[in-house]
Design a protein around this motif. Structure first.
Motif, mmCIF file in Angstrom:
data_model
loop_
_atom_site.group_PDB
_atom_site.id
_atom_site.type_symbol
_atom_site.label_atom_id
_atom_site.label_comp_id
_atom_site.label_asym_id
_atom_site.label_seq_id
_atom_site.Cartn_x
_atom_site.Cartn_y
_atom_site.Cartn_z
ATOM 1 N N GLN A 14 -11.827 -9.135 -4.034
ATOM 2 C CA GLN A 14 -11.759 -8.010 -4.966
ATOM 3 C C GLN A 14 -12.491 -6.803 -4.394
ATOM 4 N N GLN A 15 -13.543 -7.045 -3.637
ATOM 5 C CA GLN A 15 -14.284 -5.955 -3.002
ATOM 6 C C GLN A 15 -13.380 -5.191 -2.032
ATOM 7 N N THR A 16 -12.536 -5.902 -1.301
ATOM 8 C CA THR A 16 -11.611 -5.254 -0.378
ATOM 9 C C THR A 16 -10.625 -4.372 -1.135
ATOM 10 N N VAL A 17 -10.103 -4.858 -2.244
ATOM 11 C CA VAL A 17 -9.164 -4.067 -3.048
ATOM 12 C C VAL A 17 -9.863 -2.817 -3.576
ATOM 13 N N ARG A 18 -11.073 -2.953 -4.054
ATOM 14 C CA ARG A 18 -11.816 -1.779 -4.538
ATOM 15 C C ARG A 18 -12.069 -0.782 -3.410
ATOM 16 N N ARG A 19 -12.291 -1.280 -2.200
ATOM 17 C CA ARG A 19 -12.472 -0.405 -1.042
ATOM 18 C C ARG A 19 -11.178 0.372 -0.770
ATOM 19 N N TRP A 20 -10.025 -0.318 -0.835
ATOM 20 C CA TRP A 20 -8.735 0.360 -0.636
ATOM 21 C C TRP A 20 -8.568 1.471 -1.658
ATOM 22 N N ARG A 22 -11.046 3.063 -3.322
ATOM 23 C CA ARG A 22 -12.037 4.102 -3.041
ATOM 24 C C ARG A 22 -11.603 4.987 -1.871
ATOM 25 N N LEU A 23 -10.978 4.386 -0.849
ATOM 26 C CA LEU A 23 -10.532 5.141 0.326
ATOM 27 C C LEU A 23 -9.229 5.895 0.083
ATOM 28 N N GLY A 24 -8.598 5.643 -1.064
ATOM 29 C CA GLY A 24 -7.355 6.324 -1.382
ATOM 30 C C GLY A 24 -6.117 5.663 -0.805
ATOM 31 N N TRP A 25 -6.258 4.473 -0.268
ATOM 32 C CA TRP A 25 -5.116 3.753 0.302
ATOM 33 C C TRP A 25 -4.252 3.147 -0.789
ATOM 34 N N LEU A 26 -4.872 2.804 -1.905
ATOM 35 C CA LEU A 26 -4.180 2.179 -3.028
ATOM 36 C C LEU A 26 -4.511 2.974 -4.278
ATOM 37 N N GLU A 27 -3.469 3.465 -4.945
ATOM 38 C CA GLU A 27 -3.674 4.248 -6.165
ATOM 39 C C GLU A 27 -3.960 3.315 -7.332
ATOM 40 N N ALA A 28 -4.907 3.710 -8.163
ATOM 41 C CA ALA A 28 -5.262 2.897 -9.331
ATOM 42 C C ALA A 28 -5.766 3.814 -10.435
ATOM 43 N N MET A 29 -5.676 3.316 -11.647
ATOM 44 C CA MET A 29 -6.153 4.060 -12.806
ATOM 45 C C MET A 29 -7.227 3.232 -13.499
ATOM 46 N N ALA A 48 2.586 1.803 -7.487
ATOM 47 C CA ALA A 48 1.492 2.033 -6.543
ATOM 48 C C ALA A 48 1.445 0.924 -5.493
ATOM 49 N N LEU A 49 1.722 -0.310 -5.911
ATOM 50 C CA LEU A 49 1.762 -1.417 -4.945
ATOM 51 C C LEU A 49 2.898 -1.234 -3.946
ATOM 52 N N GLU A 50 4.055 -0.774 -4.416
ATOM 53 C CA GLU A 50 5.180 -0.528 -3.507
ATOM 54 C C GLU A 50 4.824 0.529 -2.473
ATOM 55 N N ARG A 51 4.205 1.633 -2.912
ATOM 56 C CA ARG A 51 3.802 2.687 -1.972
ATOM 57 C C ARG A 51 2.781 2.162 -0.974
ATOM 58 N N PHE A 52 1.826 1.386 -1.460
ATOM 59 C CA PHE A 52 0.804 0.801 -0.590
ATOM 60 C C PHE A 52 1.457 -0.086 0.465
ATOM 61 N N GLU A 53 2.389 -0.946 0.054
ATOM 62 C CA GLU A 53 3.045 -1.849 0.992
ATOM 63 C C GLU A 53 3.868 -1.093 2.026
ATOM 64 N N ARG A 54 4.536 -0.025 1.609
ATOM 65 C CA ARG A 54 5.306 0.782 2.572
ATOM 66 C C ARG A 54 4.376 1.430 3.591
#
Length: 66
Positions: A14-20, A22-29, A48-54
């Motif tokens: 979960q820490q890795t996901v939060r890092r993504w 925070r870095l703007g790699w994965l959009e979240a609300m 957002a997951l689709e954009r991240f995967e692309r």
């Protein structure tokens, strides 16, 4: 989708996901404050997951196939 579900999906912490996030790699609300009194809670949309995967797919392709 909650951070824990995203972590399970990609087999990371979960820490890795939060890092993504925070870095703007994965959009979240963040959920509304009335639902979540603790910081650090995020929701990730399927779009957002689709954009991240692309994006990640393109980056991996550039690294391996330059």
């Amino acid at each position: 989708m909650k951070v824990s579900a995203v972590a399970r999906r990609y087999e990371v912490t979960q820490q890795t996901v939060r890092r993504w996030i925070r870095l703007g790699w994965l959009e979240a609300m963040r959920p509304p404050a009335t639902k979540c009194l603790l910081g650090g809670h995020f929701n990730v949309s399927p779009e957002a997951l689709e954009r991240f995967e692309r994006r990640m797919g393109k980056q991996q392709q550039e690294v391996c196939c330059g």
